[in-house]
Design an enzyme around this catalytic site. Structure first.
Site, short mmCIF file in Angstrom:
data_model
loop_
_atom_site.label_atom_id
_atom_site.label_comp_id
_atom_site.label_asym_id
_atom_site.label_seq_id
_atom_site.Cartn_x
_atom_site.Cartn_y
_atom_site.Cartn_z
N SER A 16 0.83 -1.21 0.00
CA SER A 16 0.00 0.00 0.00
C SER A 16 0.86 1.26 0.00
CB SER A 16 -0.99 -0.01 1.17
OG SER A 16 -0.33 0.15 2.40
N ASN A 17 2.02 1.22 0.66
CA ASN A 17 2.93 2.38 0.58
C ASN A 17 3.51 2.51 -0.83
OD1 ASN A 17 3.38 3.91 3.21
ND2 ASN A 17 3.37 1.76 3.88
N ARG A 67 22.91 -14.04 2.85
CA ARG A 67 22.46 -12.66 2.78
C ARG A 67 23.29 -11.84 1.79
NH1 ARG A 67 22.13 -9.21 8.18
NH2 ARG A 67 20.47 -10.68 8.66
N ARG A 93 13.28 -8.04 4.92
CA ARG A 93 14.62 -8.61 5.07
C ARG A 93 15.56 -7.53 5.60
NH1 ARG A 93 13.81 -13.51 5.39
NH2 ARG A 93 16.06 -13.83 5.23
N ASN A 109 13.57 4.10 4.40
CA ASN A 109 12.61 3.09 4.87
C ASN A 109 11.46 3.81 5.57
OD1 ASN A 109 11.59 0.47 5.65
ND2 ASN A 109 12.40 0.87 7.71
N HIS A 111 8.76 3.30 8.72
CA HIS A 111 8.55 2.49 9.92
C HIS A 111 7.32 3.03 10.65
CE1 HIS A 111 9.65 -0.10 13.26
NE2 HIS A 111 9.34 0.90 14.05
N ASP A 147 16.42 0.26 12.04
CA ASP A 147 15.48 1.35 12.40
C ASP A 147 16.15 2.50 13.17
OD1 ASP A 147 13.40 -0.10 11.23
OD2 ASP A 147 12.86 -1.09 13.10
N ALA A 175 -1.55 7.61 7.70
CA ALA A 175 -0.51 8.65 7.82
C ALA A 175 0.70 8.31 6.96
CB ALA A 175 -0.11 8.81 9.29
N GLU A 176 1.06 7.03 6.93
CA GLU A 176 2.21 6.60 6.12
C GLU A 176 2.01 6.96 4.65
OE1 GLU A 176 3.68 2.56 6.69
OE2 GLU A 176 2.64 2.45 8.59
#
Ligand code: GRF
Length: 202
Positions: A16-17, A67, A93, A109, A111, A147, A175-176
């Site tokens: 959705s973002n 990774r 990830r 990012n 959050h 984060d 809000a995002e």
């Protein structure tokens, strides 16, 4: 107007973002265009959203590889596509230090909390348990520590006594969807930069 910046969005799920970024980027004066969407999950709904908008999509599975190999594949793909800014949007990830350093200042990012509060997972449950009056969303530059990167922009929402984690999540998500396009605009226009570990605003 400066040329639009080429942006890739990395997702793992709903997207959705991603959709909010795609919609914002349709405006003629938006300083970024979404050129590529990469998912580590093959059937992520966000991939269909991007495909429906005519945006190139790619699945890079993380399973059965280390990774470094996974991040190396993503990095090579981004560079081959001429990507200039990478947006993580529900990408589940953790990226290696090498990848993060390679995209320093160009990797952001979103959050679902007012960072530096409530880093990590189960955010809305923890916010409600803590009994705080406000939560919100943060867009931040990505640094190797999870984060912990400098904040580009934040949006605050109230937490009501009757909130469940799902109700709060929906309020934060709304809000995002306003915050991420606004924050990407700032980064793409060079109005905020990562310098010596700090977000510096022009
Ligand atoms: C959002 O809440 C975002 O803050 C978090 O993961 C969720 C992704 O949602 N990192 P969506 O895939 O963008 O709908």
């Amino acid at each position: 107007m400066s040329p639009k910046k080429n942006v890739a969005v990395l997702i793992s799920g709903r997207g959705s973002n991603l959709q909010a970024l795609i919609d914002a980027a349709k405006a003629a004066d938006y300083p970024a265009r979404i050129v590529l969407v990469i998912s580590n999950v093959a059937n992520a709904p966000g991939l269909s959203r991007a495909a429906a908008e005519g945006i190139a999509t790619l699945t890079i599975p993380h399973k059965d590889k280390g990774r470094e190999a996974f991040d190396g594949e993503i990095d090579a793909t981004l560079r081959a596509a001429g990507v200039e800014i990478v947006c993580l949007a529900g990408f589940m990830r953790i990226l290696s230090d090498g990848f993060v350093r390679g995209w320093e200042g160009r990797l952001v990012n979103i959050h679902p909390s007012l960072l530096p509060d409530f880093k990590g997972t189960r955010v809305h449950e923890r916010v409600i348990e803590a009994g705080v009056a406000h939560s919100g969303a943060s867009v931040h530059f990505v640094v190797p520590e999870l984060d912990a990167g400098p904040v580009v922009a934040q949006e605050r929402v109230p937490v009501h006594p009757s909130d469940t984690p799902d109700i709060l999540a929906a309020r934060v998500l709304a809000a995002e969807h306003k915050l991420y396009p606004a924050a990407l605009r700032l980064v793409a226009e060079g109005k905020v930069r990562l310098e010596h570990g700090l977000a510096v605003f022009a």
